[in-house]
Design a protein around this motif. Structure first.
Motif, short mmCIF file in Angstrom:
data_model
loop_
_atom_site.label_atom_id
_atom_site.label_comp_id
_atom_site.label_asym_id
_atom_site.label_seq_id
_atom_site.Cartn_x
_atom_site.Cartn_y
_atom_site.Cartn_z
N VAL A 136 0.84 -1.11 0.14
CA VAL A 136 0.01 -0.01 0.00
C VAL A 136 0.87 1.15 0.05
CG1 VAL A 136 -1.56 1.34 1.32
CG2 VAL A 136 -2.00 -1.27 1.09
N LEU A 137 1.99 1.30 0.78
CA LEU A 137 2.75 2.37 0.84
C LEU A 137 3.37 2.53 -0.44
CD1 LEU A 137 4.40 2.33 4.45
CD2 LEU A 137 2.76 3.88 3.50
N ASP A 138 4.04 1.50 -0.91
CA ASP A 138 4.80 1.55 -2.53
C ASP A 138 3.58 2.30 -3.54
OD1 ASP A 138 6.81 1.12 -4.22
OD2 ASP A 138 5.82 -0.55 -4.94
N ARG A 139 2.51 1.70 -3.32
CA ARG A 139 1.24 2.19 -4.40
C ARG A 139 1.19 3.63 -4.14
NH1 ARG A 139 0.08 2.95 -9.05
NH2 ARG A 139 -2.14 3.25 -9.54
N LEU A 140 1.18 4.13 -2.75
CA LEU A 140 0.68 5.42 -2.55
C LEU A 140 1.92 6.34 -2.92
CD1 LEU A 140 -0.81 5.44 0.86
CD2 LEU A 140 -1.84 6.03 -1.31
N ARG A 141 3.17 5.81 -2.86
CA ARG A 141 4.52 6.59 -3.35
C ARG A 141 4.41 6.80 -4.87
NH1 ARG A 141 7.63 2.99 0.43
NH2 ARG A 141 7.99 4.09 2.38
N LYS A 142 3.95 5.79 -5.50
CA LYS A 142 3.91 5.92 -7.15
C LYS A 142 2.87 6.81 -7.22
CE LYS A 142 5.62 1.00 -8.19
NZ LYS A 142 5.46 -0.04 -8.49
N ILE A 143 1.67 6.75 -6.68
CA ILE A 143 0.65 7.80 -7.16
C ILE A 143 1.10 9.20 -6.76
CG2 ILE A 143 -1.44 8.81 -6.29
CD1 ILE A 143 -2.31 5.73 -6.14
N ARG A 144 1.81 9.40 -5.72
CA ARG A 144 2.27 10.60 -5.45
C ARG A 144 3.57 11.01 -6.39
NH1 ARG A 144 4.08 13.41 0.13
NH2 ARG A 144 4.44 15.41 -0.49
N ALA A 145 4.34 10.44 -7.00
CA ALA A 145 4.97 10.48 -8.06
C ALA A 145 4.44 10.99 -9.36
CB ALA A 145 6.15 9.30 -8.26
N GLU A 146 3.20 10.32 -9.81
CA GLU A 146 2.66 10.61 -10.69
C GLU A 146 1.90 11.84 -10.64
OE1 GLU A 146 0.17 7.12 -11.27
OE2 GLU A 146 1.66 5.74 -11.73
N LEU A 147 1.33 12.10 -9.60
CA LEU A 147 0.87 13.47 -9.20
C LEU A 147 1.79 14.77 -9.58
CD1 LEU A 147 -1.52 14.90 -8.35
CD2 LEU A 147 -1.41 14.64 -6.11
N ASP A 148 2.86 14.38 -8.79
CA ASP A 148 4.01 15.52 -9.00
C ASP A 148 4.40 15.64 -10.36
OD1 ASP A 148 4.13 15.82 -6.24
OD2 ASP A 148 5.72 14.46 -5.81
N ALA A 149 4.41 14.55 -11.16
CA ALA A 149 4.98 14.63 -12.55
C ALA A 149 4.03 15.45 -13.33
CB ALA A 149 5.29 13.32 -13.23
N ALA A 150 2.72 15.19 -13.06
CA ALA A 150 1.47 15.93 -13.82
C ALA A 150 1.23 17.15 -13.40
CB ALA A 150 0.24 15.10 -13.13
N ARG A 151 1.89 17.56 -12.10
CA ARG A 151 1.92 18.91 -11.82
C ARG A 151 2.85 19.64 -12.42
NH1 ARG A 151 0.68 18.16 -5.47
NH2 ARG A 151 -1.42 17.91 -5.65
N GLU A 152 4.18 19.05 -12.52
CA GLU A 152 5.17 19.59 -13.30
C GLU A 152 4.84 19.86 -14.58
OE1 GLU A 152 9.86 18.26 -13.80
OE2 GLU A 152 9.05 18.08 -12.02
N ARG A 153 4.25 18.80 -15.27
CA ARG A 153 3.74 19.12 -16.88
C ARG A 153 3.05 20.05 -17.01
NH1 ARG A 153 3.67 13.36 -16.53
NH2 ARG A 153 1.46 13.35 -16.43
N ASP A 154 1.82 20.40 -16.01
CA ASP A 154 0.84 21.18 -16.18
C ASP A 154 1.55 22.72 -16.29
OD1 ASP A 154 -1.14 19.53 -16.34
OD2 ASP A 154 -1.76 19.57 -14.31
N HIS A 155 2.41 22.70 -15.11
CA HIS A 155 3.19 24.24 -14.69
C HIS A 155 3.93 24.52 -16.02
CE1 HIS A 155 5.63 27.08 -12.89
NE2 HIS A 155 6.40 26.61 -13.25
N GLU A 156 4.85 23.54 -16.64
CA GLU A 156 5.38 23.58 -17.93
C GLU A 156 4.78 23.99 -18.93
OE1 GLU A 156 8.59 21.09 -19.55
OE2 GLU A 156 8.50 19.94 -17.71
N ILE A 157 3.48 23.48 -19.07
CA ILE A 157 2.46 23.99 -20.25
C ILE A 157 2.10 25.39 -20.10
CG2 ILE A 157 0.19 23.50 -21.21
CD1 ILE A 157 0.88 20.57 -20.63
#
Length: 174
Positions: A7-28
């Protein structure tokens, strides 16, 4: 216990995906802002006018403020870039930038084959750097300086994450 780790591993992956999405949105959003600013500057440059930079500064003051890292040249360089753009036009300067990048790529290919003296590559790096600083001047030195800083910070984060990952991997095997 193993289920908690999953569960912790999955939550970390979700957080990383969310951070990456935020970074892409900011770049755009930053790219869109830069495009809009660049278009406005080009339109005004085409009309023979120079758009005041943010906070009422002219381009030279803006360049001086944003180029403390040396990426965009000195205020005197900015004046030289402006003269070149006024004398030869924005389109000619863009084509010159394309040409210099092409020369660099050609030499880069030769260097990878061992057929080039380092001095020639240094000259081309200088030519491309000058033209990119001039393009920054045309499209908006503040926006370019902000993007340079953003990308350097992103590189720093990636390197730090990789270092932490390597350190974490070596400590988990102990």
């Amino acid at each position: 216990m193993a289920e908690d780790d999953l569960v912790l591993d999955r939550l970390r992956k979700i957080r990383a995906e969310l951070d990456a999405a935020r970074e892409r949105d900011h770049e755009i959003l930053v790219r869109l802002s830069g495009i809009e600013s660049g278009l406005t500057r080009l339109e005004k440059a085409g009309a023979g006018n120079r758009e005041p930079a943010k906070d009422g500064q002219d381009g030279a003051a803006c360049l001086e403020k944003e180029s403390s890292s040396g990426w965009l040249g000195t205020p005197e360089d900015g004046q030289l870039f402006d003269r070149a753009t006024q004398q030869w036009g924005v389109d000619a300067q863009r084509m010159m930038a394309v040409g210099e990048c092409g020369e660099f790529l050609t030499l880069f290919g030769r260097e990878s084959q061992g057929r080039l003296e380092p001095e020639a590559m240094i000259d081309e790096i200088a030519d491309v750097t000058i033209m990119m600083a001039q393009m920054a001047r045309i499209y908006g030195p503040e926006q370019v300086a902000d993007r340079i800083q953003y990308k350097l910070d992103r590189m720093r984060r990636k390197l730090d994450q990789q270092r932490a990952g390597v350190a974490g991997a070596s400590s988990s095997t102990s």
